[in-house]
Structures are given as structure tokens and as C-alpha cells.
Design a protein around this motif. Sequence first.
Motif, mmCIF file in Angstrom:
data_model
loop_
_atom_site.group_PDB
_atom_site.id
_atom_site.type_symbol
_atom_site.label_atom_id
_atom_site.label_comp_id
_atom_site.label_asym_id
_atom_site.label_seq_id
_atom_site.Cartn_x
_atom_site.Cartn_y
_atom_site.Cartn_z
ATOM 1 N N ALA B 61 40.310 9.485 25.995
ATOM 2 C CA ALA B 61 40.467 9.147 24.579
ATOM 3 C C ALA B 61 41.417 10.073 23.824
ATOM 4 O O ALA B 61 41.524 10.009 22.615
ATOM 5 C CB ALA B 61 39.094 9.180 23.906
ATOM 6 N N TRP B 62 42.104 10.923 24.517
ATOM 7 C CA TRP B 62 43.050 11.849 23.882
ATOM 8 C C TRP B 62 44.089 11.043 23.092
ATOM 9 O O TRP B 62 44.409 9.928 23.489
ATOM 10 C CB TRP B 62 43.715 12.671 24.977
ATOM 11 C CG TRP B 62 44.504 13.840 24.502
ATOM 12 C CD1 TRP B 62 45.850 13.873 24.324
ATOM 13 C CD2 TRP B 62 44.028 15.161 24.202
ATOM 14 N NE1 TRP B 62 46.239 15.124 23.913
ATOM 15 C CE2 TRP B 62 45.154 15.943 23.829
ATOM 16 C CE3 TRP B 62 42.769 15.750 24.190
ATOM 17 C CZ2 TRP B 62 45.055 17.281 23.458
ATOM 18 C CZ3 TRP B 62 42.673 17.085 23.823
ATOM 19 C CH2 TRP B 62 43.799 17.833 23.462
ATOM 20 N N ASP B 63 44.591 11.619 22.008
ATOM 21 C CA ASP B 63 45.600 10.961 21.155
ATOM 22 C C ASP B 63 45.020 9.982 20.150
ATOM 23 O O ASP B 63 45.743 9.462 19.316
ATOM 24 C CB ASP B 63 46.660 10.182 21.955
ATOM 25 C CG ASP B 63 47.744 11.097 22.459
ATOM 26 O OD1 ASP B 63 47.916 12.172 21.873
ATOM 27 O OD2 ASP B 63 48.413 10.725 23.439
ATOM 28 N N ARG B 64 43.716 9.690 20.245
ATOM 29 C CA ARG B 64 43.132 8.734 19.308
ATOM 30 C C ARG B 64 43.256 9.260 17.881
ATOM 31 O O ARG B 64 42.927 10.407 17.599
ATOM 32 C CB ARG B 64 41.667 8.529 19.674
ATOM 33 C CG ARG B 64 41.190 7.119 19.684
ATOM 34 C CD ARG B 64 42.197 6.141 20.243
ATOM 35 N NE ARG B 64 42.175 6.002 21.688
ATOM 36 C CZ ARG B 64 41.214 5.416 22.361
ATOM 37 N NH1 ARG B 64 40.179 4.917 21.748
ATOM 38 N NH2 ARG B 64 41.294 5.298 23.651
ATOM 39 N N GLY B 65 43.782 8.421 16.997
ATOM 40 C CA GLY B 65 43.870 8.798 15.593
ATOM 41 C C GLY B 65 44.992 9.782 15.271
ATOM 42 O O GLY B 65 45.060 10.322 14.184
ATOM 43 N N MET B 66 45.889 10.019 16.254
ATOM 44 C CA MET B 66 46.941 10.998 16.011
ATOM 45 C C MET B 66 48.278 10.343 15.647
ATOM 46 O O MET B 66 49.222 11.015 15.292
ATOM 47 C CB MET B 66 47.141 11.865 17.264
ATOM 48 C CG MET B 66 45.974 12.775 17.531
ATOM 49 S SD MET B 66 45.997 14.178 16.389
ATOM 50 C CE MET B 66 44.412 14.904 16.751
ATOM 51 N N VAL B 68 50.495 8.856 17.670
ATOM 52 C CA VAL B 68 51.505 9.349 18.605
ATOM 53 C C VAL B 68 52.145 8.219 19.376
ATOM 54 O O VAL B 68 51.478 7.283 19.772
ATOM 55 C CB VAL B 68 50.827 10.302 19.619
ATOM 56 C CG1 VAL B 68 51.797 10.699 20.701
ATOM 57 C CG2 VAL B 68 50.303 11.509 18.903
#
Lengths: 487, 71
Positions: B61-66, B68
Amino acid sequence: MVSSLAVQVGVIFAYLLVALAVGLVAYRLTDRAAEDYYLASRSLGTVVLLFTTFATLLSAFTFFGGPNLAYSAGPEWILVMGLMDGILFAILWYVLGYKQWLVGRARGYVTLGEMLGDRFGSTGLRALVAGISLFWLFPYIMLQQMGAGTAIVGLTEGAIPYWAGAALITVFMVVYVAAAGLRGVAWTDTVQGLFMLGIVWVAVIWVVSAIGGPAAAYTGFDADALALGGGLYTPQYIISTAVTIAFGVAMFPQINQRFFVAKSDRVLKRSFALWPVLVVLLFVPAFMLGTWAAGLGIDVPEGANVVPILLNEYTPVWFAALVIAGAMAAMMSSSDSMLLSGSSYLTRDLYRPLVDPDASEAKEGWVARVGVGVFAVGTFVASLFQPGSLIEIGDLAFSGFAQLTLPVLVSLYWTKTTRNGMYAGIVGSQAFYVLHSLGPLSATYFGWDAALYGMILGLVLTVGVSAVTSPAPDEKQATFTDGLSAD
Amino acid sequence: MTRQKRDYLWVVAFAVLVVFAVPWFLWGDSRIVAGLPLWLWWHIGWMGVASATFYAFTRGAWDRGMGVTRG
């Protein structure tokens, strides 16, 4: 027969010289341009980034203040550390740190003030953030010098005076920062972090086998002395302390600047997942030493530290000196990272924009080095007065920084944040906190730390004032959200 | 499960990690187990759980809401 004083001094000097040698090797590899000097050209890998951040968190508190608290009030501080550093700071590492890494990479920022100043089109905001950061940095550097001074006194039983220990670490860190830049600091942080992690476990094994197992250390306690909670440790205290320190840590110049330095997002991911494990590996043994000392009936004089006394009792002279050397090294790596970041705030966010926009690189470097010297001498002089305990001074600095975190977080994610909102949130919460910590107002309300109310005030003001004001024409609302890429 | 639902689950997971970092249900407990207070063993285990959860987050789930863009 060599006297124990000679052994102690010899071990400490030898250790500091090794650290200096590592710094000088790094110095030879350092290019003097600002991005390399402060950020090691954004090239730090996982191990180095993890340990440089970790070692920066290791301070006089880890080896002295924390075990002292565990000695006098019980080991529940380990839970505060777990909640604070293991969980809350790890989450901030992602929410704040990764976001700043993305933004910094896209726009080339080196400091927090620069990032905010550019987004909100305001040199004033940039200088304000830098000024506030330097203000709270002062007591924290002083804390390291106080820690070094008391450590030397405790180890040598007063043969070397307090001021000499504080002075030794001051001279060392100034020379170090001036010479090595971030690459040097990061390399020694790694060496020191690994060394301390190893040495604290050796210390635990040594003490436990000398006393014949930890059970011996518990016989000295009353039946419920080790019960969770009680005395100092109320739920309000545990939560307030963990929250304010975790949020404060994220705004420390030396930690915040680390958010800009990772080589790739892989490095950030690995560090994020390893963080809680490192916290357990370090703080459980360090703080249990303090607790066991209490059970063993070790006598600690007023103002002294428990760890050196415990080790002198149960381990050879050279080993106790080695642990103290490791702790001094930790304080040094905390302090030199802080001074380095502080000097970049001074030159980039205050000197260049406000005093001399056309300063040459050479002149800027000169201002940075003089600034470091003046700052370190100032904190040294203040440390001679020992204005509070290690815990009190640490908490003051952390809570001061914590006031900045929520306005910054809001600005990173909410594009409708305005310059007026930022000013209101930052100035409002700082004023509130200063009045409650340095000023006359109460330090807690209903058992909760005033710093926590200050943080909430900062959040409400930032959001509220942003909602009712419109952005100035030179604010760049898309700066933190558009055009970010991870690879 | 939609992407959004999964995001909420991560928020819940992080919240649980925060809430039980202090074993409130052992408040006042003074049992010593294998050389350490029982509540300290909870801490050690919980930090392991946190590490594993964070690792899973970086995988899934990395990058969620970023906001990118990749590549």
C-alpha cells in the motif's frame, strides 16, 4: 599497575580518535557544494540512513536520563519509547518523511524552512521556521553537554570535573562538524550506532551473569513495585509524553533534514519496517539496567547517573569506560548532526535571504562554521549552570518542536492552506507553549501536558484561518502535490 | 475489496498498533515471566507485530494518498 583513571581516560580518548578518523576519511570524499555538504548528494543507502537517524535519536537520554528514570520510577518508560519511537514516529516517517522526500526531490529543497517559504511565497515564514527551530535546538544541544559532563564525573568519581567533560564533547563536535559535513556525520553515526547496540547487550549479559540471573535483581523490590503504571506513570503522562516527543522528533532539524537524503524510496521503506525492531533492541536492555540497579540496591547520589555506577560495580574498569565512551559518542553524533543541520538553517534560511543574498559559497561556508562555534560555546556556557534535569530539558525541546508538526502536515496535504493560516498556527501554538513552559502558566491541565493543547491549538488555527482567508498571489498551491515521482 | 476499502483497513491497522502499544489490559499487573515483567514481553512482541505490519504496508500500500506518478 595502571591506575583506573588512566584506563578510563585512555579508553575514552581512543574511541573519540577512531570516530575522528572515520570523519576525516569521509571529509576527503566530500565535495564542498551545499547539496553534498548537507545532504551527501541525496545518496544515503538503507543501513547508513537508518543508523544515522537512529544514532541521532540516541542521546544523553538513552544512556543516562532514561535509565535514571527507570531506576527511580520503574521501567515503564520502555513503553513510552515503544509507542513514541517504534510506532508513532514510524508512521510520521511515512506520512511526513516520505512526503517531504518526494517534494524535496521534485523541487530540490534542503531545509524545512526553504520548502515552506517557497510554497507560501514568503521569506518571513521561512525565517520564522528556521528561527523557532534554532531556539529549541539550543536546550537540546545543551542537554548533550550536560550528559557528557555528568557521565565523566560518574565514571571517574569526580577525578575529572563536570566542566571538563562538557568542554571535551564541545570541542570535539565543533571540529567534527566543521571538517566533515553530512557524509562524515552519517558514516560515524553508522559506526557508533552499531557499536552502541552491541555494547549495551554485552553490558546486560555481563551484569546479569555477575548477579546470577535477573531474578536476583527483583528480590529487592516490593511485590507490586514492578506493576505496570503507578507513581509517575499515569495514562495521561504516558500518552502526552509519547505524542509530544514523537511529533517533536519529526521537526528536529537533524531528523527532518534526513527526510531529504534517501537515495531511493526503497531505502525509506526498509527503514520504516525496521524501525520498531531497533527500538526494542536498544531501549529494553538500556532501561532494564536502570531498573535492575534499583533492585540491587545500587546507591546513586543526587545528580549522578545510574549506568556508570552500576557498571563500575559489576564490570571491569575498562569495560565501564568503553560503555561511557559509546554513550559520549552517541551524544556527539546527536550534537554534530544537530549543529550541522542548525548551521544550514542559519545560512540558507536566515543569513542568505535576510542579510546577504549575494554571499559567495565561501562566505556562506564561513558563516556556517562561525555560527556552529558560537552556538556550541553558548550551549556549553549554559550547560555549566545545569538549569534542569536531563529529562526536563529534553522534554522542553521536544515539545517546542512538536508545535510545528501539525501545521506542516496540514500544509503538505491540504492545498487550501494559506500563508495566513500557517502564520496563525505556528505563532499561536509557539506562543501558547512558551507561556506554559518558560512562562508563568500551568504545565499540565487535567494531567495532560500543556504541549498537547498547544499542538491542537496549532492545528485548529492553521485550518481555521486558512479556511477563512484566501491565498496571496505568490503562493504556489500545487507545490506539494503536483509532479511528484518516486523513481 | 475496493482500493478505498483497503485504504481504510490500513488506517484501522495503524490505529490498533498505536492503541495497544501500551498493554492497558495489563495495567497494575506485576507478574515476572522469564526474567522480565509480563507487560514488557507484550511490548517486545508488539514491536515485532508492528515491524511485520509496516513491512506488509511497504509491499502492498505504499504511495497511497501521496499523489505520486511512477516511472
